[in-house]
Motif scaffolding. Structure first.
Motif, short mmCIF file in Angstrom:
data_model
loop_
_atom_site.label_atom_id
_atom_site.label_comp_id
_atom_site.label_asym_id
_atom_site.label_seq_id
_atom_site.Cartn_x
_atom_site.Cartn_y
_atom_site.Cartn_z
N ILE A 42 0.85 -1.21 0.00
CA ILE A 42 0.00 0.00 0.00
C ILE A 42 0.88 1.25 0.00
N VAL A 43 1.95 1.22 0.80
CA VAL A 43 2.81 2.41 0.88
C VAL A 43 3.60 2.60 -0.41
N THR A 44 4.18 1.53 -0.92
CA THR A 44 5.02 1.72 -2.13
C THR A 44 4.15 2.10 -3.34
N GLU A 45 2.95 1.58 -3.36
CA GLU A 45 2.04 1.98 -4.45
C GLU A 45 1.69 3.47 -4.32
N HIS A 46 1.52 3.90 -3.08
CA HIS A 46 1.25 5.33 -2.85
C HIS A 46 2.41 6.17 -3.38
N TRP A 47 3.64 5.75 -3.10
CA TRP A 47 4.80 6.50 -3.59
C TRP A 47 4.85 6.52 -5.11
N ARG A 48 4.50 5.37 -5.73
CA ARG A 48 4.50 5.32 -7.19
C ARG A 48 3.57 6.39 -7.77
N LYS A 49 2.44 6.57 -7.09
CA LYS A 49 1.43 7.50 -7.60
C LYS A 49 1.80 8.96 -7.29
N PHE A 50 2.28 9.19 -6.07
CA PHE A 50 2.46 10.58 -5.62
C PHE A 50 3.93 11.01 -5.51
N GLY A 51 4.87 10.07 -5.66
CA GLY A 51 6.26 10.37 -5.38
C GLY A 51 6.53 10.11 -3.90
N ARG A 52 7.83 10.01 -3.56
CA ARG A 52 8.18 9.72 -2.16
C ARG A 52 8.84 10.94 -1.51
N ASN A 53 8.32 11.33 -0.37
CA ASN A 53 8.95 12.38 0.42
C ASN A 53 9.87 11.71 1.44
N TYR A 54 11.15 11.59 1.08
CA TYR A 54 12.09 11.03 2.07
C TYR A 54 12.11 11.96 3.27
N TYR A 55 12.09 11.39 4.45
CA TYR A 55 11.90 12.23 5.63
C TYR A 55 12.61 11.63 6.84
N SER A 56 13.18 12.50 7.65
CA SER A 56 13.73 12.03 8.92
C SER A 56 13.83 13.18 9.91
N ARG A 57 13.74 12.84 11.19
CA ARG A 57 13.95 13.84 12.25
C ARG A 57 15.10 13.36 13.13
N HIS A 58 16.05 14.27 13.37
CA HIS A 58 17.17 13.96 14.27
C HIS A 58 17.01 14.80 15.53
N ASP A 59 16.91 14.14 16.67
CA ASP A 59 16.76 14.85 17.95
C ASP A 59 18.06 14.83 18.73
N TYR A 60 18.43 15.98 19.21
CA TYR A 60 19.56 16.10 20.14
C TYR A 60 18.96 16.50 21.48
N GLU A 61 18.84 15.53 22.39
CA GLU A 61 18.13 15.77 23.65
C GLU A 61 19.07 16.24 24.75
N GLY A 62 18.52 16.99 25.71
CA GLY A 62 19.27 17.40 26.90
C GLY A 62 20.48 18.27 26.60
N VAL A 63 20.37 19.11 25.58
CA VAL A 63 21.47 20.01 25.21
C VAL A 63 21.38 21.27 26.08
N ASP A 64 22.51 21.87 26.36
CA ASP A 64 22.53 23.13 27.10
C ASP A 64 21.65 24.16 26.36
N SER A 65 20.77 24.84 27.11
CA SER A 65 19.78 25.71 26.46
C SER A 65 20.42 26.83 25.66
N ALA A 66 21.49 27.42 26.21
CA ALA A 66 22.13 28.53 25.50
C ALA A 66 22.75 28.03 24.19
N ALA A 67 23.38 26.84 24.24
CA ALA A 67 24.00 26.28 23.03
C ALA A 67 22.92 25.98 21.98
N ALA A 68 21.77 25.48 22.45
CA ALA A 68 20.69 25.17 21.51
C ALA A 68 20.21 26.44 20.82
N GLY A 69 20.08 27.51 21.59
CA GLY A 69 19.68 28.78 21.01
C GLY A 69 20.69 29.26 19.98
N GLN A 70 21.98 29.03 20.27
CA GLN A 70 23.03 29.47 19.34
C GLN A 70 22.95 28.73 18.00
#
Ligand code: G16
Length: 546
Positions: free
Chosen positions: A402-430
């Motif tokens: 079902i998913v691959t057929e959907h991609w055939r019809k609409f194209g595939r949006n490659y997607y990923s999220r990378h989380d960096y947890e517990g980082v110093d707040s000031a550094a994250a803002g930077q």
């Protein structure tokens, strides 16, 4: 029983985040901390004298104590009735449904969602308005303002009441009704999906596993999937809710739901089932898997939309689709093909409420494993699972096909999220500022083999009430529709979490079978370079990749 007025002093850290106030349990256990916040809510939501409040939580540690405090405060503040889930339990979507069904003034939901539970872990509370959805920013801003100048709260001097038996109790002038936590919600699901077709699917050799991760969905999934739809006993894994969620991290993704992932990828003694799903602490998130196949939440939204007419509750057509900004644009392509409007909102389910109330959208989704519809005003984990089962029952095909057929019809949006947890707040803002500083120089440059077309801080003007929400994520947009986005999470409880979202569109069907991390490799390198993310955060890899 008499109501007393207790003098208190403000706490400075009671600003609601993406989804309510989330803090360590020990913070909530400080004298007056919970009471201050609850009083600030009651002081900010208008005239509810004699009205109904819905109350329940995901059952995590401190749930029961908090409910007793809130009941006494609701009574002292003039609510006429509180509907509380049996045992103090209500999943977030079930609470949303009960608010709507019983025309309650609003509800208080006790949860820190997927965050771990226990005496040293997290607790949370959020207020939902009468439409069943999370309070919009105007309300949460008013609550926060009130927490900063609060001087007293009202509470009834009374004994704790029993939460374990369904029935009514009087608390001062207020009636407390302990209600079945599952029944109303299960009825709603029966009204939306073809339970007979799903029953036939499950009776015909189709196999599935559902991981409740020791959290609130256990009783809901057992009642619906096993007791009603006839899935074999044991289909629901980790189905007994525990106050510490079994010591786990009930976040339904490939990292934290590894027990289910091992089952679905055939790494256990049992043959990999045809379908697998997991839900989170409070039952609003979902992850969907096929046999050895992961469905991204962004694709799941698009596929549900494209197949909406499989489910009886959606056969009259859907109004429109909304997705949060960092969610991939896969649903946009479906909306376009179906001639529907597609809305792009900031992260946070609260931004969908107005669109649903105005009848502009039926289906909503977020990359953060949230999918739902206007049947309630929260995302809904089991709803998504049942929608997939309904689609599988009608299409009689595998998840992967079902998913691959959907991609055939609409194209595939490659997607990923990378989380960096517990980082110093000031550094994250930077990190975010480093990208912002290049807003004028990046457009026109080539990054990861693509042309940067624009950069901005995402801002959203609500088309219904005109309110504007700014600074909702730093975006680097490419000419071919690819995107790199940086955002700070609004749900963590220690340090900052940097979220890096990556998306790249691929129309060529011959290039649809790559691993997402490989397909996005150049984008990942480019994102790290322009933001100096790893250097500034002191991390050489993400904590979680989804
Ligand atoms: C909450 C919100 C979602 C949001 C998610 C992640 O989910 O309801 O709308 O997408 O947090 O937010 P953030 O990226 O700010 O951490 P939940 O399931 O935690 O209530």
């Amino acid at each position: 029983m008499s109501a007393s007025v207790v003098a208190t002093r403000p706490f400075e850290d009671q600003k609601p985040g993406t989804s309510g106030l989330r803090k360590k349990v020990k913070v909530f256990q400080q004298a007056n901390y919970l009471e201050n916040f609850v009083q600030a809510v009651f002081d900010s939501i208008g005239d509810f004298a004699g009205q109904t409040l819905v109350l329940g939580g995901d059952g995590r540690f401190y749930n029961r104590q908090a409910i007793q405090i809130i009941l006494k405060m609701a009574a002292a503040n003039g609510f006429g009735r509180v509907l509380v889930g049996q045992g103090g339990i209500l999943s977030t979507p079930a609470a949303s449904h009960i608010i709507r069904k019983h025309k309650a003034f609003g509800g208080l939901i006790l949860s820190a969602s997927h965050n771990p539970a226990g005496p040293d872990e997290d607790f949370g509370i959020k207020y939902n308005i009468g439409n069943g959805g999370p309070a919009p920013e105007g309300v949460t801003d008013a609550i926060f303002a009130r927490t900063k100048d609060i001087g007293e709260y009202r509470i009834l001097a009374a004994d704790d009441i029993s939460l374990d038996d369904i029935g009514e109790t009087q608390l001062g002038d207020m009636r407390v009704e302990v209600v079945d936590a599952v029944a109303d919600y299960a009825d709603l699901m029966r009204s939306l999906f073809d339970f007979d077709a799903i029953r036939a699917l499950l009776a015909g050799g189709f196999t599935m596993a559902f991981d409740a991760m020791h959290a609130v969905t256990g009783p809901y999934a057992t009642a619906i999937l096993e007791d009603d739809l006839g899935a074999p006993k044991g289909t629901v894994m980790n189905g007994v809710s525990k106050e510490d969620f079994g010591g786990g991290h009930p976040d339904p993704n490939l990292t934290y739901a590894h027990e289910l992932v091992d089952v679905m990828y055939g790494k256990t003694s049992r043959p990999a089932p045809d379908f697998g799903a997991a839900s989170d602490g409070d039952g609003d998130r979902n992850m969907v898997l096929g046999n050895g196949f992961f469905v991204t939440p962004s694709d799941s939204l698009a596929i549900i939309a494209a197949n909406a007419d499989c489910a009886p509750g959606y056969q009259g057509g859907i109004a429109g689709i909304a997705r949060s900004m960092p969610t991939s644009a896969a649903a946009d392509r479906v909306a376009e093909a179906m001639g529907l409007e597609c809305f792009e909102t900031p992260t946070g389910w609260k931004f969908f409420g107005n669109l649903m109330d105005a009848g502009k959208v039926t289906l909503c989704g977020e990359e953060s494993f949230g999918t739902g519809s206007s049947h309630v005003r929260e995302k809904d984990g089991l709803w998504a699972v049942l929608f997939w089962l309904n689609i599988l029952a009608v299409r009689k095909d595998s998840v992967a096909n079902i998913v691959t057929e959907h991609w055939r019809k609409f194209g595939r949006n490659y997607y990923s999220r990378h989380d960096y947890e517990g980082v110093d707040s000031a550094a994250a803002g930077q990190v975010l500022q480093t990208v912002r500083d290049q807003f004028t120089t990046l457009p026109g440059q080539r990054l990861a083999g693509r042309l940067v077309s624009a950069c901005d801080d995402f801002s959203y003007a609500d088309p219904v009430d005109g309110s504007v929400s700014s600074n909702q994520g730093v975006r680097v947009l490419f000419e071919d529709g690819s995107r790199i986005i940086f955002r700070l999470s609004g749900t963590g409880t220690s340090g900052a979490t940097i979220r890096l979202y990556l998306e790249s569109y691929e129309a060529d069907v011959c290039k649809h079978d790559m691993d997402a991390q490989d397909a996005l490799a150049e984008m990942i390198t480019a994102a790290n370079e322009i933001s100096k993310l790893q250097a500034l955060s002191g991390r050489d890899r993400p904590t979680v990749i989804t």
